[in-house]
Design a protein around this motif. Structure first.
Motif, PDB file in Angstrom:
ATOM      1  N   ALA A   5       0.834  -1.203   0.000  1.00 23.77           N
ATOM      2  CA  ALA A   5       0.000   0.000   0.000  1.00 23.77           C
ATOM      3  C   ALA A   5       0.869   1.254   0.000  1.00 23.77           C
ATOM      4  CB  ALA A   5      -0.923  -0.010   1.211  1.00 23.77           C
ATOM      5  N   SER A   6       1.945   1.239   0.782  1.00 24.36           N
ATOM      6  CA  SER A   6       2.871   2.375   0.815  1.00 24.36           C
ATOM      7  C   SER A   6       3.493   2.599  -0.557  1.00 24.36           C
ATOM      8  CB  SER A   6       3.973   2.123   1.858  1.00 24.36           C
ATOM      9  OG  SER A   6       3.436   1.973   3.146  1.00 24.36           O
ATOM     10  N   LEU A   7       3.821   1.494  -1.226  1.00 27.22           N
ATOM     11  CA  LEU A   7       4.427   1.565  -2.555  1.00 27.22           C
ATOM     12  C   LEU A   7       3.479   2.207  -3.560  1.00 27.22           C
ATOM     13  CD1 LEU A   7       6.845   0.697  -4.353  1.00 27.22           C
ATOM     14  CD2 LEU A   7       5.665  -1.472  -4.691  1.00 27.22           C
ATOM     15  N   VAL A   8       2.229   1.774  -3.559  1.00 26.27           N
ATOM     16  CA  VAL A   8       1.238   2.319  -4.488  1.00 26.27           C
ATOM     17  C   VAL A   8       1.001   3.804  -4.213  1.00 26.27           C
ATOM     18  CG1 VAL A   8      -1.165   2.224  -5.244  1.00 26.27           C
ATOM     19  CG2 VAL A   8       0.105   0.105  -4.866  1.00 26.27           C
ATOM     20  N   ILE A   9       0.849   4.150  -2.950  1.00 21.07           N
ATOM     21  CA  ILE A   9       0.606   5.551  -2.586  1.00 21.07           C
ATOM     22  C   ILE A   9       1.784   6.428  -2.997  1.00 21.07           C
ATOM     23  CG2 ILE A   9       0.332   7.136  -0.631  1.00 21.07           C
ATOM     24  CD1 ILE A   9      -1.199   4.850   0.771  1.00 21.07           C
ATOM     25  N   TYR A  10       2.991   5.947  -2.730  1.00 22.40           N
ATOM     26  CA  TYR A  10       4.184   6.708  -3.121  1.00 22.40           C
ATOM     27  C   TYR A  10       4.221   6.936  -4.630  1.00 22.40           C
ATOM     28  CZ  TYR A  10       8.825   6.869  -5.188  1.00 22.40           C
ATOM     29  OH  TYR A  10       9.875   7.166  -6.014  1.00 22.40           O
ATOM     30  N   ILE A  51       2.679  13.421   0.937  1.00 21.14           N
ATOM     31  CA  ILE A  51       2.164  12.069   1.201  1.00 21.14           C
ATOM     32  C   ILE A  51       3.065  11.028   0.546  1.00 21.14           C
ATOM     33  CG2 ILE A  51       0.255  10.472   0.728  1.00 21.14           C
ATOM     34  CD1 ILE A  51      -1.639  12.871   0.961  1.00 21.14           C
ATOM     35  N   SER A  52       3.529  11.333  -0.674  1.00 26.95           N
ATOM     36  CA  SER A  52       4.434  10.435  -1.384  1.00 26.95           C
ATOM     37  C   SER A  52       5.715  10.216  -0.583  1.00 26.95           C
ATOM     38  CB  SER A  52       4.763  11.012  -2.767  1.00 26.95           C
ATOM     39  OG  SER A  52       5.679  10.175  -3.449  1.00 26.95           O
ATOM     40  N   GLY A  53       6.262  11.299  -0.016  1.00 27.84           N
ATOM     41  CA  GLY A  53       7.489  11.190   0.768  1.00 27.84           C
ATOM     42  C   GLY A  53       7.297  10.367   2.027  1.00 27.84           C
ATOM     43  N   VAL A  54       6.188  10.576   2.713  1.00 28.43           N
ATOM     44  CA  VAL A  54       5.895   9.798   3.919  1.00 28.43           C
ATOM     45  C   VAL A  54       5.742   8.316   3.566  1.00 28.43           C
ATOM     46  CG1 VAL A  54       4.208   9.394   5.753  1.00 28.43           C
ATOM     47  CG2 VAL A  54       4.840  11.734   5.151  1.00 28.43           C
ATOM     48  N   ALA A  55       5.025   8.040   2.470  1.00 26.38           N
ATOM     49  CA  ALA A  55       4.811   6.650   2.045  1.00 26.38           C
ATOM     50  C   ALA A  55       6.141   5.975   1.700  1.00 26.38           C
ATOM     51  CB  ALA A  55       3.869   6.611   0.840  1.00 26.38           C
ATOM     52  N   TRP A  56       7.020   6.708   1.019  1.00 31.32           N
ATOM     53  CA  TRP A  56       8.326   6.127   0.690  1.00 31.32           C
ATOM     54  C   TRP A  56       9.153   5.892   1.947  1.00 31.32           C
ATOM     55  CZ3 TRP A  56      10.560   3.244  -2.566  1.00 31.32           C
ATOM     56  CH2 TRP A  56      11.952   3.090  -2.535  1.00 31.32           C
ATOM     57  N   GLY A  57       9.073   6.807   2.912  1.00 34.47           N
ATOM     58  CA  GLY A  57       9.776   6.609   4.163  1.00 34.47           C
ATOM     59  C   GLY A  57       9.303   5.346   4.872  1.00 34.47           C
ATOM     60  N   ILE A  58       8.002   5.128   4.897  1.00 30.03           N
ATOM     61  CA  ILE A  58       7.432   3.931   5.523  1.00 30.03           C
ATOM     62  C   ILE A  58       7.884   2.678   4.771  1.00 30.03           C
ATOM     63  CG2 ILE A  58       5.281   2.681   5.983  1.00 30.03           C
ATOM     64  CD1 ILE A  58       3.961   5.420   6.447  1.00 30.03           C
ATOM     65  N   ALA A 109      10.456 -10.152  -1.136  1.00 30.46           N
ATOM     66  CA  ALA A 109       9.642  -9.126  -0.480  1.00 30.46           C
ATOM     67  C   ALA A 109       9.213  -8.059  -1.476  1.00 30.46           C
ATOM     68  CB  ALA A 109      10.418  -8.490   0.680  1.00 30.46           C
ATOM     69  N   THR A 110      10.167  -7.576  -2.281  1.00 26.16           N
ATOM     70  CA  THR A 110       9.853  -6.557  -3.280  1.00 26.16           C
ATOM     71  C   THR A 110       8.915  -7.106  -4.339  1.00 26.16           C
ATOM     72  OG1 THR A 110      12.052  -5.592  -2.939  1.00 26.16           O
ATOM     73  CG2 THR A 110      10.833  -4.876  -4.883  1.00 26.16           C
ATOM     74  N   GLY A 111       9.186  -8.332  -4.785  1.00 18.32           N
ATOM     75  CA  GLY A 111       8.342  -8.948  -5.803  1.00 18.32           C
ATOM     76  C   GLY A 111       6.900  -9.084  -5.350  1.00 18.32           C
ATOM     77  N   PHE A 112       6.701  -9.626  -4.160  1.00 17.06           N
ATOM     78  CA  PHE A 112       5.337  -9.795  -3.658  1.00 17.06           C
ATOM     79  C   PHE A 112       4.671  -8.451  -3.370  1.00 17.06           C
ATOM     80  CE2 PHE A 112       6.527 -14.234  -2.842  1.00 17.06           C
ATOM     81  CZ  PHE A 112       5.366 -14.871  -3.285  1.00 17.06           C
ATOM     82  N   ASN A 113       5.454  -7.451  -2.957  1.00 12.88           N
ATOM     83  CA  ASN A 113       4.876  -6.124  -2.740  1.00 12.88           C
ATOM     84  C   ASN A 113       4.331  -5.550  -4.044  1.00 12.88           C
ATOM     85  OD1 ASN A 113       5.416  -6.084   0.007  1.00 12.88           O
ATOM     86  ND2 ASN A 113       7.395  -5.062  -0.234  1.00 12.88           N
ATOM     87  N   ALA A 167      -4.594  -2.848  -7.028  1.00  9.32           N
ATOM     88  CA  ALA A 167      -5.031  -1.460  -7.167  1.00  9.32           C
ATOM     89  C   ALA A 167      -5.183  -1.035  -8.623  1.00  9.32           C
ATOM     90  CB  ALA A 167      -4.037  -0.521  -6.474  1.00  9.32           C
ATOM     91  N   VAL A 168      -4.630  -1.811  -9.563  1.00  2.00           N
ATOM     92  CA  VAL A 168      -4.636  -1.397 -10.966  1.00  2.00           C
ATOM     93  C   VAL A 168      -6.040  -1.206 -11.538  1.00  2.00           C
ATOM     94  CG1 VAL A 168      -4.024  -2.128 -13.317  1.00  2.00           C
ATOM     95  CG2 VAL A 168      -2.324  -2.245 -11.477  1.00  2.00           C
TER      96      VAL A 168
END
Length: 306
Positions: A84-89, A164-171, A185-189, A196-197
């Motif tokens: 979710a953080s990845l998509v938001i970022y 918001i993008s910066g906060v999401a990337w930080g998380i 981990a990255t692949g499954f994320n 979301a697509v």
């Protein structure tokens, strides 16, 4: 040595992401919404292929050696919070990037990243020495000096989205400290992000004009825009974020935050090399200050955890 190598490669990938985005969005080859969707899908497809081969080889090794030591790796499947953080970022960054000047966007983005990651590091009792605080402040001053001339007063919506993008990337970065297998981990994320697509497509084609943005126009998407989005997703994001997750367990949260101040410098260098952008004395001075301060920060070994 591993931490340095992984971090440098990851930072170059981040800078390449900025370059691909600048080339695709600033030139109008593709809209921000479509760029984000293609970026997520291409990263997920690329990582799924690599992860399948990697997992197959890992299972073979475990079978041949009769070992269960690979179970932790095979059980690492990222998390919904990270996805979710990845998509938001990615989404907020792409939309805000179109509305903001380069300097303004970078100032807001990296300010949010610094506050998120350093704040979390302090919360986790990561102490900085006086020299590290001085190096951090100098690096931030150099960063502001580099970006401020191109900064302009932003719209509230664009500034909020970039923050918001910066906060999401930080998380997302912080979450990488606990991963066992960075690739899985990255692949499954990214694979989870595909959920979301369809939602993004529906919003992008029907509802964007309700919030003051243009709906997706498939007729305005060029082949060059698609290729740049795929490069951003498969190479700079998919592989780059995997390597960043390899570096994160080897870095303090504060270290991981500060080194990212190098990204605008690297992005500007790539812009000079690949886009024939002008190299100014201000850039040279600011880059020297930032890189020097970051080096001092990283080499100082007095950071302790209590």
């Amino acid at each position: 040595m591993k931490a340095t190598l992984y971090t440098v490669i990851a930072l170059i990938a981040f800078a390449a992401n900025s370059l691909f985005g600048r080339m695709a969005l600033a030139a109008g080859y593709i809209d921000a919404w479509s760029f984000t969707i293609i970026r997520l899908v291409s990263a997920a497809v690329c990582l799924a292929i690599i992860m399948t081969v990697y997992t197959y080889r890992l299972r073979r090794q475990a079978l041949n050696l009769g070992s269960t030591s690979y179970e932790a790796i095979l059980n690492d499947k990222g998390s919904w919070l990270s996805s979710a953080s990845l998509v938001i970022y990615a989404l907020c960054f792409s939309i805000a990037y179109v509305e903001l000047d380069t300097g303004t966007g970078a100032l807001i983005l990296f300010s949010a990243v610094q506050l998120t990651m350093i704040g979390w590091g302090i919360y986790k009792k990561e102490q900085l020495s006086a020299l590290q605080w001085a190096a951090f402040i100098i690096a931030v001053v150099g960063f502001i000096y580099l970006m401020l001339p191109s900064a302009a007063v932003p719209s509230l919506l664009a500034a909020t989205l970039m923050a918001i993008s910066g906060v999401a990337w930080g998380i997302y970065s912080i979450r990488g400290k606990s991963c066992v297998s960075p690739l899985r981990a990255t692949g499954f994320n990214f694979i989870r992000s595909l959920v979301a697509v369809p939602i993004l497509l529906l919003i992008g084609m029907v509802y964007l004009d309700n919030i003051g943005l243009e709906n997706i126009d498939l007729g305005n998407i060029t082949i060059k825009g698609i290729l740049l989005a795929c490069a951003s997703g498969a190479i700079a994001s998919g592989m780059g974020y995997s390597i960043w997750y390899m570096a994160m367990p080897l870095l303090k949260n504060t270290q991981a935050a500060v080194v990212q101040l190098c990204v605008p410098v690297l992005a500007a260098i790539l812009g000079v090399v690949f886009l024939s952008e002008q190299l100014t004395m201000q850039f040279v001075v600011a880059s020297a200050v930032i890189l020097g301060a970051v080096l001092v920060f990283i080499l100082n070994k007095k950071t302790v955890k209590v």
